[in-house]
Write a protein that holds these residues in place. Structure first.
Motif, mmCIF file in Angstrom:
data_model
loop_
_atom_site.group_PDB
_atom_site.id
_atom_site.type_symbol
_atom_site.label_atom_id
_atom_site.label_comp_id
_atom_site.label_asym_id
_atom_site.label_seq_id
_atom_site.Cartn_x
_atom_site.Cartn_y
_atom_site.Cartn_z
ATOM 1 N N GLY A 63 0.814 -1.218 0.000
ATOM 2 C CA GLY A 63 0.000 0.000 0.000
ATOM 3 C C GLY A 63 0.845 1.265 0.000
ATOM 4 O O GLY A 63 1.944 1.314 -0.555
ATOM 5 N N ARG A 64 0.318 2.294 0.639
ATOM 6 C CA ARG A 64 1.041 3.564 0.696
ATOM 7 C C ARG A 64 2.091 3.503 1.801
ATOM 8 O O ARG A 64 1.812 3.135 2.938
ATOM 9 N N GLN A 97 3.140 5.195 -3.212
ATOM 10 C CA GLN A 97 2.080 4.195 -3.326
ATOM 11 C C GLN A 97 2.671 2.970 -4.002
ATOM 12 O O GLN A 97 2.924 2.948 -5.211
ATOM 13 N N ASN A 113 1.554 -6.557 -2.788
ATOM 14 C CA ASN A 113 0.185 -6.042 -2.793
ATOM 15 C C ASN A 113 -0.794 -7.076 -3.345
ATOM 16 O O ASN A 113 -1.857 -6.740 -3.861
#
Length: 451
Positions: A306-307, A345, A377
Motif C-alpha cells: 500500500g502507501r 504508493q 500487494n
C-alpha cells in the motif's frame, strides 16, 4: 594606559561543588540560537583557530588536543595559564567537546583555541596589552578573535590593532559591556568589530547588558562553563555572550569554501538581532562548494504494501534544497523542508523494488542512498476443505503467511500462526476463514460453503 575589566557579572562565578556535567536544560542557549540544529551540518574544523584574549586558558579534558601554545602579555612569557578563571570559562563556551558525557557542550566542537593572556589575576589589563594580543592572534592564523572585556574610552591603539587583524583575515568579536547603558564600550564599538549583547531565555535583553545601535548582535547571556578546575557552573554577562558568538563564527569559518571574515560577519548579522546559527550558515555564499550533503534513510521495512512513508535526515553546511524519492527508477515524491517525509504508493507492485533517496544542497551537490525492499500487494492463495465440523485451511504466499483466523459472526474465535490450520466450525450464521500474509494482505473464504 587605560585599564580594562573583564566584565563578569557579579555572582556569575563558578560555585565550588557544582556538578561536573551541565544539564541540557541549563544550556538553553544552544536550542534558542539553533546551534543544536547547525551541528548536523558542521561541528567546526581543526583548521579554524579561535583566539581567546582574556585571563588565559587552563588545560581541560574538554579542550584536549585543541588548546594551542599561546602567550602571556601580562607576565611576558609563553605560559598563558589562567589565574582568574574568566578566560577558561570563555574558552569552554566556544569549544568544549560536545556530547561526551562530561563538562559542557561548546559551540564549535572541533575548533582550536589560541590562549592569549591579556588580563591579570584580578581581571584587569591595559589597552597596550590588548592591542599586542590582537596582533599576536592575527599573526598566528586566528580566524576569530574573542574579547570578553572592554573599557569606556575609544583608542587609536585598539583601532589600529583591529584593522591589522582584519588585514590578516581575522574577525574580532567583543563584549558590549555590563552596565545596562547605551554608552559605547570599546573595542566592541569599533565599527568593524562584532559587538555582542546578552539576552535571556525569553530572548529579551538582560537589564545589565549594554545596548544601542552600535551593538551588532545578541546572544545567550548566561551559559554553562568550566573553570580551571573543571567545575561546571553558570557564566553570565556579555563576557559569556561574546564567546558564544565567537563559537558560531567558528562554525561558519569551518565551512567549505572557507568564507572571508567579512562574509562571516555578514552571515552572523543576517538574523538581524539575536544570533541564529542556522540562518547564519544559510547566509554564507556557497559558490565553489563541493561538499555533498549528508543523508540517511529512516527505518524502512523490508516488506511493504500500500502507501508507504519514507522518512529521511539530510543536512548540509549551506542548506539542503530538496530531497527526492525514486521507486524503481521513477520519481515518486519530493520534499523541500525538514523533517523529510516522502510518500510512495507501492500498489499494485509485487516484487523487489529499489528505493533511491536523492538529496541536493543549494549548490547542486548530490548524495544518493539506495535500499531494496519487497513490495507485496497481492493477497495470499487460500484453500479450504471440510470434514464434518472440521475445517482445514491451507494458505500460500511468496512473502509467507503470518496467520490464519476463524471469524464467526464477525469475531475472531480461533487463530493459527502458520500456513495450515484446522478449525472446529460452530453452528453459526456466518463463518469465514481469513489468511493474512506477512505484508498484511488478506484473503477471505466462506467456511459455510465448503463441503
Amino acid at each position: 594606559m587605560r585599564k580594562l575589566l573583564a566584565g563578569l557579572i557579579v555572582g556569575a562565578a563558578l560555585v565550588p561543588g557544582a556538578p561536573a556535567r551541565a544539564a541540557a536544560a541549563d544550556q538553553w542557549g544552544l536550542a534558542q540560537t539553533r546551534v543544536d540544529q547547525a551541528w548536523s551540518a558542521t561541528r567546526g574544523s581543526a583548521r579554524t583557530i579561535v583566539a581567546v584574549l582574556d585571563s588565559g586558558v587552563s588545560p581541560l579534558p574538554d579542550l584536549a588536543g585543541r588548546l594551542l601554545p599561546g602567550h602571556d602579555f601580562v607576565n611576558h612569557d609563553d605560559d598563558p595559564a589562567d589565574d582568574n578563571g574568566h578566560g577558561t570559562m570563555a574558552a569552554t563556551v566556544i569549544a568544549a567537546a560536545g556530547r561526551n558525557g562530561k563538562g559542557v557542550d561548546g559551540v564549535c566542537w572541533s575548533c582550536r583555541i589560541l590562549p592569549v593572556k591579556v588580563l591579570d589575576a584580578k581581571g584587569a589589563g591595559g589597552y597596550t596589552g590588548i592591542a599586542l594580543g590582537i596582533r599576536y592572534a592575527a599573526d598566528r592564523g586566528a580566524a576569530v578573535i574573542s574579547l570578553s572585556l572592554g573599557g569606556s574610552d575609544d583608542s587609536p591603539l585598539l583601532r589600529d590593532a583591529v584593522a591589522y587583524a582584519e588585514s590578516r583575515g581575522a574577525l574580532v568579536v567583543a563584549a558590549a559591556g555590563n552596565r545596562g547603558v547605551s554608552t559605547p564600550h570599546y573595542p566592541a564599538a569599533i565599527p568593524s568589530v562584532v559587538a555582542v549583547g546578552g539576552v535571556t531565555p525569553a530572548g529579551t535583553r538582560y537589564e545589565w547588558s549594554n545596548f544601542g545601535a552600535w551593538v551588532d548582535v545578541t546572544a545567550p547571556g548566561c551559559n554553562q562553563a568550566q573553570g580551571p578546575s573543571g567545575v561546571v557552573g553558570p557564566y553570565c554577562g556579555t563576557s559569556s555572550a561574546t564567546p558564544f558568538v565567537a563559537g558560531v563564527a567558528g562554525l561558519l569559518a569551518s565551512t567549505d569554501p572557507a568564507p572571508s571574515a567579512a562574509q562571516v560577519r555578514t552571515a552572523l548579522l543576517a538574523s538581524r538581532g539575536r544570533v541564529d546559527a542556522l540562518t547564519a550558515l544559510r547566509a554564507l555564499p556557497y559558490d565553489g562548494d563541493v561538499t555533498r550533503p549528508s543523508v540517511s534513510l529512516g527505518p524502512v521495512r523490508p516488506l511493504v504494501r500500500g502507501r508507504v512513508t519514507i522518512t529521511a535526515a539530510a543536512s548540509d553546511q549551506h542548506g539542503v534544497s530538496r530531497v527526492q524519492l525514486y521507486a524503481g527508477g521513477r520519481l515518486v515524491a519530493t520534499d523541500t523542508s525538514a523533517p523529510y517525509a516522502l510518500g510512495w504508493q507501492s500498489a499494485p507492485r509485487t516484487g523487489p523494488v529499489v528505493l533511491e533517496l536523492r538529496a541536493y544542497d543549494r549548490r547542486g551537490n548530490l548524495t544518493v542512498v539506495r535500499r531494496t525492499v519487497r513490495a507485496d500487494n497481492t493477497a495470499p492463495a487460500l484453500r479450504l476443505t471440510r470434514t464434518g465440523r472440521t475445517l482445514t485451511a491451507r494458505a500460500a504466499d511468496p512473502s509467507g503467511i503470518a496467520r490464519l483466523e476463524l471469524v464467526v459472526n464477525g469475531r475472531v474465535t480461533a487463530r493459527h500462526a502458520a500456513a495450515t490450520g484446522r478449525f472446529t466450525v460452530p453452528r453459526a450464521r456466518k463463518v469465514v476463514v481469513r489468511a493474512v500474509d506477512r505484508a498484511g494482505n488478506a484473503k477471505v473464504a466462506d467456511g459455510k460453503l465448503v463441503r
